[in-house]
Motif scaffolding. Structure first.
Motif, short mmCIF file in Angstrom:
data_model
loop_
_atom_site.label_atom_id
_atom_site.label_comp_id
_atom_site.label_asym_id
_atom_site.label_seq_id
_atom_site.Cartn_x
_atom_site.Cartn_y
_atom_site.Cartn_z
N GLU A 27 89.30 46.18 93.33
CA GLU A 27 88.91 47.60 93.24
C GLU A 27 87.38 47.72 93.23
O GLU A 27 86.81 48.60 93.87
N ASN A 28 86.75 46.81 92.49
CA ASN A 28 85.29 46.85 92.41
C ASN A 28 84.66 46.64 93.78
O ASN A 28 83.65 47.26 94.12
N ASN A 29 85.29 45.79 94.59
CA ASN A 29 84.74 45.56 95.93
C ASN A 29 84.91 46.77 96.84
O ASN A 29 84.20 46.91 97.84
N TYR B 83 80.14 53.10 94.56
CA TYR B 83 79.79 54.08 93.52
C TYR B 83 78.91 53.38 92.46
O TYR B 83 78.10 54.01 91.81
N HIS B 84 79.14 52.06 92.32
CA HIS B 84 78.40 51.28 91.32
C HIS B 84 77.22 50.53 91.92
O HIS B 84 76.63 49.68 91.25
N CYS B 85 76.89 50.81 93.19
CA CYS B 85 75.97 49.91 93.90
C CYS B 85 74.53 49.92 93.38
O CYS B 85 73.76 49.02 93.73
N GLY C 299 73.83 48.96 90.76
CA GLY C 299 73.81 47.70 90.00
C GLY C 299 73.52 46.49 90.89
O GLY C 299 73.56 45.35 90.41
N HIS C 300 73.24 46.73 92.17
CA HIS C 300 73.00 45.63 93.11
C HIS C 300 71.64 45.77 93.81
O HIS C 300 71.57 45.97 95.03
N PRO C 301 70.54 45.67 93.04
CA PRO C 301 69.22 45.89 93.69
C PRO C 301 68.96 44.94 94.86
O PRO C 301 68.39 45.37 95.87
N GLN D 30 76.67 40.07 89.46
CA GLN D 30 76.61 41.45 88.94
C GLN D 30 78.01 42.06 88.92
O GLN D 30 78.42 42.70 87.94
N ASP D 31 78.76 41.84 90.00
CA ASP D 31 80.12 42.39 90.05
C ASP D 31 81.01 41.77 88.97
O ASP D 31 81.83 42.45 88.37
N ALA D 32 80.83 40.47 88.73
CA ALA D 32 81.65 39.79 87.71
C ALA D 32 81.41 40.42 86.34
O ALA D 32 82.34 40.59 85.54
FE FE Z 1 79.58 45.44 93.68
#
Ligand code: FE
Ligand code: 3BY
Ligand code: FES
Length: 421
Positions: A204-206, A210-212, A214-216, A375-377
């Protein structure tokens, strides 16, 4: 006797939870925490569907093999003496031991470490020490698993009868993959990351950006407008969207000129083998997932004539996604370990003649997606913790999370099918 009621499968909480799943919202807690759900996920999803487990490039020569655990199953993928891919259950036909315990290797035979029963790369039992003269080796070949390579990506299916639509999906995605010649590529790196969350949270996270924020590192080149439509791009992302539209127009011209298929196909929840494929622009130099968008490897996959190709993104239900850029490819395989533990296996592929240090710096090559995975983990672990609280209740998806919804729709359909059987 009192009023003790026998709980039957018909009235189990699992059935209730699946039946009452509310569309447009996240799933209820037990889907992610309960052992029974975990067993159902293995039976209804991982033991039935085509599961992405490896790349051809990991097993290029006869005798090369790699093993992968899928829940309680363990599968050996091996290149046989005729150079065909084969897959077998990693369970000895003597007394059931795991045959191979190492993840990867190369050998003419597959030898069980317990009492040395020895199998060929075709799964036939070749040698069993000290058996009587009338022992029939022909009865004890390894149990086979369906295996298929699609453009260099290896899928296995544990079911007797795999989903029939896989061949059609393979035929539709292969033209996108083949120009990059992944089958003959070289594995530059492979990492195993154990995440503290249910496999569905990893998927789901992949499926959303919406959370991106968090991925500079990733957002240097990955457009944060991914998943938004023209109408719902947030004001803060408008400048990025303008850049995206310009890059996208240019990329389409490049794809047309090179004859590379690029159209979006999105059939994530309308079929057994749900998929999404698209060629799309990247920001900055637009060549690769690096800090400046320039290629990380001097050799290009498939020797394509220009490095500025954006990326090819492929998402497959239930357990994988892929990104192919001009100079490398990254594959992601999600494998359930326990209700709250999941393996994410990531593999980086480069041109077969690319040499480390000469053509690419390994740290640069893996930097962006290693950071993104970590970051995703952390996000997944956090989600698992929150969902495990008794007060958690399903919340509404935003429009940009439509692919999360599609994943859950697909998943719930598989569970309903399995519970009907
Ligand atoms: Fe992500
Ligand atoms: O891997 C993907 O497809 C991307 C990366 C960021 C979010 N996700 C949609
Ligand atoms: Fe494999 Fe005995 S269990 S040889």
């Amino acid at each position: 006797m009192g009023d003790t009621k026998v709980k039957t499968a018909e009235t189990s909480p699992i059935r209730d939870l699946v039946a009452r799943r509310r569309a447009g919202r996240s799933l209820e807690g037990p889907f992610y925490t309960d052992r029974e759900f975990f067993a159902l996920d293995i039976a209804a999803v991982f033991a039935r569907q085509w599961i992405f487990v490896a790349v051809d490039a990991e097993v290029p020569e006869p005798g090369d093999h790699t093993t992968v655990d899928i829940g309680p199953y363990s599968v050996i993928v091996v290149r046989d003496d005729e150079e065909n891919l084969r897959a077998f259950h990693n369970v000895c036909r003597h007394r059931g031991s795991r045959i191979l315990t190492e993840g990867r290797g190369a050998s003419g035979n597959l030898v069980c470490g317990y009492h040395k029963w020895t199998y060929g790369t075709d799964g036939a039992l070749r040698y069993a020490p000290s058996q009587p003269a009338d022992f029939d080796r022909g009865c004890f070949g390894l149990k086979t698993v369906h295996v298929r390579s699609v453009g260099g990506l290896v899928f296995v299916c544990l079911a007797d009868e795999p989903p029939a639509d896989f061949a059609e999906v393979a035929a539709r995605i292969e033209p996108y993959l083949l120009p990059h010649r992944l089958r003959g590529a070289k594995v530059a790196a492979r990492t195993d990351l154990v995440e503290d969350g249910n496999w569905k949270l990893v998927m789901e996270n992949n499926r959303e950006c919406y959370h991106c924020d968090g991925h500079p590192e990733l957002l240097r080149t990955f457009f944060p407008t991914y998943g938004y439509t023209e109408e719902n791009v947030p004001t803060a992302l408008r400048p990025a969207h303008e850049r995206y539209l310009r890059a996208d127009a240019e990329m389409r011209g490049t794809y047309e000129r090179l004859g590379l298929p690029y159209a979006l196909i999105e059939e994530l929840d309308s079929r057994a083998t749900g998929f999404r494929i698209q060629r799309d622009a990247l920001d900055l130099a637009g060549e690769s997932f690096t800090t400046d968008g320039r290629a990380a490897c001097h050799r290009r996959l498939g020797d394509l004539p220009t490095p500025r190709l954006g990326h090819l993104a492929l998402h497959l239900q239930p357990n994988s996604w892929f990104h192919v850029v001009g100079d490398h490819a990254i594959t992601f395989s999600v494998l359930p370990l326990a209700p709250d533990r999941t393996l994410l296996r990531t593999t980086w592929l480069v041109h077969p003649d690319a040499t480390e240090d000469e053509d690419y710096d390994l740290a640069t090559l893996v930097k962006i997606w290693t950071a993104t995975n970590e970051q995703d983990a952390r996000l997944v672990a956090r989600a698992q913790q929150g969902i495990s609280s008794p007060v958690y209740e399903p919340g509404p998806y935003a429009p940009t999370e439509y692919q999360v919804e599609a994943f859950c729709n697909w998943y719930i359909t598989r569970l309903r099918e399995a519970l009907r059987r």
